[in-house]
Design an enzyme around this catalytic site. Structure first.
Site, PDB file in Angstrom:
ATOM      1  N   ARG A  69     -23.647  26.804  -5.723  1.00 16.11           N
ATOM      2  CA  ARG A  69     -22.641  26.485  -4.714  1.00 16.11           C
ATOM      3  C   ARG A  69     -21.884  25.232  -5.132  1.00 16.11           C
ATOM      4  O   ARG A  69     -22.404  24.377  -5.846  1.00 16.11           O
ATOM      5  CB  ARG A  69     -23.300  26.239  -3.353  1.00 16.11           C
ATOM      6  CG  ARG A  69     -23.761  27.518  -2.646  1.00 16.11           C
ATOM      7  CD  ARG A  69     -24.390  27.230  -1.288  1.00 16.11           C
ATOM      8  NE  ARG A  69     -25.613  26.485  -1.415  1.00 16.11           N
ATOM      9  CZ  ARG A  69     -25.733  25.184  -1.263  1.00 16.11           C
ATOM     10  NH1 ARG A  69     -24.685  24.445  -0.919  1.00 16.11           N
ATOM     11  NH2 ARG A  69     -26.893  24.574  -1.422  1.00 16.11           N
ATOM     12  N   TYR A 197     -20.393  33.512  -7.452  1.00 15.27           N
ATOM     13  CA  TYR A 197     -21.800  33.152  -7.301  1.00 15.27           C
ATOM     14  C   TYR A 197     -22.297  33.103  -5.853  1.00 15.27           C
ATOM     15  O   TYR A 197     -21.662  32.500  -4.988  1.00 15.27           O
ATOM     16  CB  TYR A 197     -22.082  31.789  -7.950  1.00 15.27           C
ATOM     17  CG  TYR A 197     -23.563  31.559  -8.018  1.00 15.27           C
ATOM     18  CD1 TYR A 197     -24.310  32.142  -9.029  1.00 15.27           C
ATOM     19  CD2 TYR A 197     -24.220  30.878  -7.014  1.00 15.27           C
ATOM     20  CE1 TYR A 197     -25.690  32.017  -9.040  1.00 15.27           C
ATOM     21  CE2 TYR A 197     -25.590  30.750  -7.017  1.00 15.27           C
ATOM     22  CZ  TYR A 197     -26.323  31.322  -8.037  1.00 15.27           C
ATOM     23  OH  TYR A 197     -27.686  31.212  -8.043  1.00 15.27           O
ATOM     24  N   LYS A 206     -24.084  32.026   3.614  1.00  8.90           N
ATOM     25  CA  LYS A 206     -23.864  30.663   4.100  1.00  8.90           C
ATOM     26  C   LYS A 206     -22.528  30.537   4.851  1.00  8.90           C
ATOM     27  O   LYS A 206     -22.431  29.826   5.855  1.00  8.90           O
ATOM     28  CB  LYS A 206     -23.932  29.663   2.953  1.00  8.90           C
ATOM     29  CG  LYS A 206     -25.312  29.603   2.268  1.00  8.90           C
ATOM     30  CD  LYS A 206     -26.374  29.366   3.282  1.00  8.90           C
ATOM     31  CE  LYS A 206     -27.810  29.277   2.846  1.00  8.90           C
ATOM     32  NZ  LYS A 206     -28.260  29.102   1.533  1.00  8.90           N
ATOM     33  N   HIS A 226     -30.451  26.747   8.935  1.00  8.34           N
ATOM     34  CA  HIS A 226     -30.906  27.001   7.558  1.00  8.34           C
ATOM     35  C   HIS A 226     -32.433  26.961   7.554  1.00  8.34           C
ATOM     36  O   HIS A 226     -33.036  26.018   7.062  1.00  8.34           O
ATOM     37  CB  HIS A 226     -30.316  25.916   6.643  1.00  8.34           C
ATOM     38  CG  HIS A 226     -30.487  26.173   5.179  1.00  8.34           C
ATOM     39  ND1 HIS A 226     -30.479  25.168   4.244  1.00  8.34           N
ATOM     40  CD2 HIS A 226     -30.638  27.320   4.475  1.00  8.34           C
ATOM     41  CE1 HIS A 226     -30.617  25.691   3.027  1.00  8.34           C
ATOM     42  NE2 HIS A 226     -30.727  26.978   3.142  1.00  8.34           N
ATOM     43  N   SER A 248     -31.864  23.411   0.332  1.00  9.31           N
ATOM     44  CA  SER A 248     -31.857  24.426  -0.720  1.00  9.31           C
ATOM     45  C   SER A 248     -32.867  24.073  -1.808  1.00  9.31           C
ATOM     46  O   SER A 248     -32.974  22.918  -2.216  1.00  9.31           O
ATOM     47  CB  SER A 248     -30.464  24.523  -1.321  1.00  9.31           C
ATOM     48  OG  SER A 248     -29.542  24.822  -0.298  1.00  9.31           O
ATOM     49  N   ALA A 249     -33.587  25.094  -2.261  1.00 10.30           N
ATOM     50  CA  ALA A 249     -34.581  24.951  -3.333  1.00 10.30           C
ATOM     51  C   ALA A 249     -35.675  23.935  -2.986  1.00 10.30           C
ATOM     52  O   ALA A 249     -36.144  23.190  -3.839  1.00 10.30           O
ATOM     53  CB  ALA A 249     -33.912  24.617  -4.666  1.00 10.30           C
ATOM     54  N   CYS A 250     -36.063  23.881  -1.708  1.00 10.13           N
ATOM     55  CA  CYS A 250     -37.147  22.987  -1.288  1.00 10.13           C
ATOM     56  C   CYS A 250     -38.307  23.738  -0.655  1.00 10.13           C
ATOM     57  O   CYS A 250     -39.128  23.147   0.051  1.00 10.13           O
ATOM     58  CB  CYS A 250     -36.613  21.924  -0.336  1.00 10.13           C
ATOM     59  SG  CYS A 250     -35.551  20.731  -1.163  1.00 10.13           S
ATOM     60  N   THR A 253     -38.439  30.002   0.805  1.00  9.24           N
ATOM     61  CA  THR A 253     -38.906  31.343   0.418  1.00  9.24           C
ATOM     62  C   THR A 253     -40.417  31.310   0.217  1.00  9.24           C
ATOM     63  O   THR A 253     -41.137  32.210   0.657  1.00  9.24           O
ATOM     64  CB  THR A 253     -38.192  31.799  -0.869  1.00  9.24           C
ATOM     65  OG1 THR A 253     -36.786  31.801  -0.614  1.00  9.24           O
ATOM     66  CG2 THR A 253     -38.630  33.194  -1.282  1.00  9.24           C
ATOM     67  N   ASP A 277     -34.348  32.196   4.803  1.00  5.59           N
ATOM     68  CA  ASP A 277     -33.228  31.272   4.564  1.00  5.59           C
ATOM     69  C   ASP A 277     -32.429  30.935   5.819  1.00  5.59           C
ATOM     70  O   ASP A 277     -31.984  29.815   5.965  1.00  5.59           O
ATOM     71  CB  ASP A 277     -32.296  31.871   3.506  1.00  5.59           C
ATOM     72  CG  ASP A 277     -31.375  30.839   2.873  1.00  5.59           C
ATOM     73  OD1 ASP A 277     -31.877  29.778   2.446  1.00  5.59           O
ATOM     74  OD2 ASP A 277     -30.154  31.078   2.812  1.00  5.59           O
ATOM     75  N   ARG A 366     -31.571  33.399  -9.841  1.00  2.00           N
ATOM     76  CA  ARG A 366     -31.980  33.987  -8.564  1.00  2.00           C
ATOM     77  C   ARG A 366     -32.316  35.459  -8.695  1.00  2.00           C
ATOM     78  O   ARG A 366     -31.902  36.126  -9.639  1.00  2.00           O
ATOM     79  CB  ARG A 366     -30.820  33.856  -7.559  1.00  2.00           C
ATOM     80  CG  ARG A 366     -30.392  32.419  -7.291  1.00  2.00           C
ATOM     81  CD  ARG A 366     -30.768  31.971  -5.922  1.00  2.00           C
ATOM     82  NE  ARG A 366     -30.611  30.527  -5.741  1.00  2.00           N
ATOM     83  CZ  ARG A 366     -31.011  29.895  -4.647  1.00  2.00           C
ATOM     84  NH1 ARG A 366     -31.566  30.561  -3.661  1.00  2.00           N
ATOM     85  NH2 ARG A 366     -30.869  28.592  -4.530  1.00  2.00           N
ATOM     86  N   ARG A 397     -37.618  17.022   0.144  1.00  2.00           N
ATOM     87  CA  ARG A 397     -38.242  16.644  -1.112  1.00  2.00           C
ATOM     88  C   ARG A 397     -38.230  15.126  -1.168  1.00  2.00           C
ATOM     89  O   ARG A 397     -37.179  14.530  -1.397  1.00  2.00           O
ATOM     90  CB  ARG A 397     -37.345  17.170  -2.239  1.00  2.00           C
ATOM     91  CG  ARG A 397     -38.005  17.996  -3.277  1.00  2.00           C
ATOM     92  CD  ARG A 397     -36.958  18.539  -4.222  1.00  2.00           C
ATOM     93  NE  ARG A 397     -37.106  19.976  -4.306  1.00  2.00           N
ATOM     94  CZ  ARG A 397     -37.929  20.593  -5.140  1.00  2.00           C
ATOM     95  NH1 ARG A 397     -38.630  19.899  -5.998  1.00  2.00           N
ATOM     96  NH2 ARG A 397     -38.030  21.902  -5.141  1.00  2.00           N
ATOM     97  N   PHE A 490     -47.815  25.281  -1.776  1.00  2.00           N
ATOM     98  CA  PHE A 490     -47.868  26.747  -1.770  1.00  2.00           C
ATOM     99  C   PHE A 490     -48.892  27.257  -0.750  1.00  2.00           C
ATOM    100  O   PHE A 490     -48.813  26.871   0.405  1.00  2.00           O
ATOM    101  CB  PHE A 490     -48.098  27.268  -3.196  1.00  2.00           C
ATOM    102  CG  PHE A 490     -47.021  26.775  -4.154  1.00  2.00           C
ATOM    103  CD1 PHE A 490     -45.742  27.321  -4.111  1.00  2.00           C
ATOM    104  CD2 PHE A 490     -47.267  25.736  -5.055  1.00  2.00           C
ATOM    105  CE1 PHE A 490     -44.737  26.860  -4.960  1.00  2.00           C
ATOM    106  CE2 PHE A 490     -46.275  25.272  -5.903  1.00  2.00           C
ATOM    107  CZ  PHE A 490     -45.007  25.838  -5.855  1.00  2.00           C
TER     108      PHE A 490
END
Ligand code: GTP
Ligand code: SPV
Ligand code: MN
Length: 593
Positions: A69, A197, A206, A226, A248-250, A253, A277, A366, A397, A490
């Protein structure tokens, strides 16, 4: 053609401006998808992966300048600049239309214009909303088919309702200087050009489900967030649902698909995935918040996904998956950093991996896969009324300072905790990685209006009759002096979720601190976990002096929103800052000989 005249007129107008060779109305059928895949294979837009190990899986390599993004090219175009707020890039709507319309003019010459009717949310849910995306990218069509309920059923609903969000997209020249992601919330319109993308191009995600929907949600009394949604089933067979906002990416999922540790599995705990998400939450007649996942698939981060970290994700990725910017092995299997087996031979750009010194897969590579392929997909994920939320979690994070978990005192404190969220940046957006920034409610890149009004909207949900969930904050990413993560994360995050649900029903203990309630070592189930006492203490430690400094920085952040910032939030901030100052003074006095 549709039965809805306003839709036909819009499609005709866009076609007049973009001048495609032909117009195709997507019905979402298998045959249509097969034809699109064939076309992309012929054109080299897709590469077939090993059909023996990964039947119906394809690799897409995006332009190397188009892999994430682009927040600096993403605009909220409201009439008043203040309505977009300091959290957004703003452009005057007339200027924005003129700018992108010039780029759209003639951009589809020789190409096909695809009309994609889609529904965000279960097709029969009153909480779902529809949109139509126009695009010249077959890759976007194929992804939208997985990520949304796309095609004939959505078109029927749109014709019945008569309204839809308009999304106009073209890959254009893929030139970053001619790339814009424009949102016109007052017109329920999106115009995106110059990128193929993910979040820039799959407009249901989004652009619609967060930026436009958050704006609508404010006026209609609900929330577009989010957040992942996960169901935790206890040994008694009761399932409680948690919604969690991480940037995002923290880890959304991963948490949504968590597999509990052995001791939990033996005791009978189960985890159900509802969303990974985006979460739309509406106060129900019973006062609780009811949530749906507006998406139908996962557009997940590949690197780090393995049988060890996320077995549920790995299990769904061996058929009918589109991979974007991963590496490939000599056998044509997809590969990314974090997979223990397999040797990459071609990197994400198709180069000989050994001749490069970068990562094999792009850090933001992805997978796109239908949610139905997820082994932990909840039987209630598509319930039209949604699922009731028992706890809300914020998280980021944070290498330092922020403990593993804490509980907000009440709703107002929780809203402050969400608004004050900080996180180190990731590869999900272009720009520097690892830089600490405020990312309120993980919505910094996604809120379609002024954050000050957004916080006020959150506060406004607390009213008589409301049965709001408790609010928590987690941090899986605290590091020790050796630079390594202190917490295994995890599956073991289940231990934190159990405490959170226990706090929500009053069965777990905690220690009060100025920043919130923290579990004591004895309050966490650490059965079977190999974690030293000193690591656990470090994870749960609240350093008052550093927190006082953090609250000073939070105060500056809130003040940057000026007079629109709700007084209630400023008062809550002041209350906690004062508590911290008091405690610091006290411990200083104790420390003085
Ligand atoms: P978006 O799709 O960008 O919104 O990301 P996301 O929030 O869904 O993040 P995701 O779960 O894909 O995780 C991103 C990265 O964080 C991956 O590389 C994961 O391996 C890593 N990660 C996720 N959970 C944990 C955790 O509990 N501990 C640690 N150390 N890393 C984690
Ligand atoms: C994110 O960046 O938060 C994502 C990926 O989930 S994208 O669809 O590109 O927004
Ligand atoms: Mn996301």
């Amino acid at each position: 053609m549709s039965k809805l005249e306003s839709l036909n007129q819009w499609v005709e107008a866009v076609a007049r401006s973009t001048q495609p060779e032909r117009v195709h109305w997507c019905d979402g059928s298998e045959a249509e998808n097969d034809a699109l895949i064939d076309l992309m294979l012929q054109r080299g837009d897709l590469i077939e992966l090993n059909p023996r190990t990964h039947p119906d899986c394809y690799l897409h390599r995006s332009n190397p300048s188009d892999v994430a993004r682009v927040e600096h090219l993403t605009f909220i175009c409201t009439k008043s600049k203040d309505d977009a707020g300091p959290n957004n890039h703003w452009m005057d709507p007339a200027e924005a239309h003129a700018k992108v319309d010039a780029l759209f003019a003639g951009c589809m010459k020789g190409r096909t214009l695809y009309v994609i009717p889609y529904c965000m949310g279960p097709i029969d849910s009153p909480l779902s909303r529809c949109g139509v995306e126009i695009t010249d990218s077959p890759y976007v069509v194929a992804n939208m088919r997985i990520m949304t309920r796309m095609g004939a059923a959505a078109l029927e609903r749109i014709e019945r309702e008569g309204t839809f969000v308009k999304g106009q997209h073209s890959t254009g020249e893929l030139d970053p200087h001619k790339r814009f992601i424009m949102h016109f919330p007052e017109e329920l319109t999106i115009k995106s050009i110059g990128s193929g993308y993910g979040g820039n191009a799959l407009l249901g995600k989004k652009c619609h489900a967060l930026r436009i929907a958050s704006y609508q949600a404010r006026t209609e009394g609900w929330l577009a967030e989010h957040m992942l949604i996960v169901g935790i089933q206890n040994p008694k067979g009761e399932t409680h649902y948690i919604a969690a906002a991480f940037p995002s990416a923290c880890g959304k999922t991963n948490l949504a698909m968590l597999i509990p540790p052995e001791s939990y599995l033996k005791a009978g705990w189960k985890v159900w995935t509802v969303g990974d998400d985006i979460c739309w939450m509406t106060p129900g007649a019973d006062g609780r918040l009811w949530a749906i996942n507006p998406e139908a698939g996962f557009f997940g981060v590949a690197p780090g996904t393995s049988a060890k970290t996320n077995p549920n994700a790995l299990a769904m990725l061996n058929h009918d998956t589109i991979f974007t910017n991963v590496a490939v092995t000599a056998d044509g299997d997809p590969w990314w950093e974090g997979l223990p087996d397999g040797v990459p031979v071609k990197d994400w750009q198709g180069r000989d991996y050994l001749a490069t010194n970068g990562p094999a897969a792009h850090p933001n590579s992805r997978f796109t896969v239908s949610a139905k392929q997820c082994p932990s997909w909840s039987p209630h994920a598509e319930d039209p009324q949604g699922v009731p939320i028992s706890a809300i979690i914020f998280g980021g994070r944070r290498e330092h300072l922020v403990p593993l978990v804490f509980e907000a005192r009440d709703w107002t404190h929780g809203v402050l905790v969400g608004s004050a969220m900080g996180s180190e940046t990731t590869a999900a957006a272009t720009g520097a990685v690892g830089v600490l920034r405020r990312d309120s409610m993980a919505m910094k890149p996604f809120c379609g209006y002024n954050f000050a009004d957004y916080f006020a909207h959150w506060l406004s949900l607390e009213k008589s009759g409301a049965k709001l969930p408790k609010i928590f904050h987690v941090n899986w990413f605290r590091k020790g002096d050796d630079g390594k993560f202190l917490w295994p994360g995890f599956g073991d995050n289940m231990r934190v979720l159990e405490w959170i649900l226990g706090r929500s029903n009053g069965s777990e203990g905690a220690e009060e601190t100025p920043i919130g309630n923290i579990p004591r070592a004895q309050d966490l189930n650490l059965d079977g976990l190999d974690l030293t006492r000193s690591k656990l203490e470090a994870l749960l430690h609240v350093d008052l002096e550093s927190w006082a400094a953090e609250y000073e920085s939070i105060g500056e952040y809130l003040a940057s929103y000026g007079a629109r910032m709700p007084q209630k939030l400023l008062d809550e901030h002041r209350r906690i800052a004062a508590l911290l100052a008091e405690d610091v003074a006290e411990s200083d006095a104790v420390g003085t000989p």
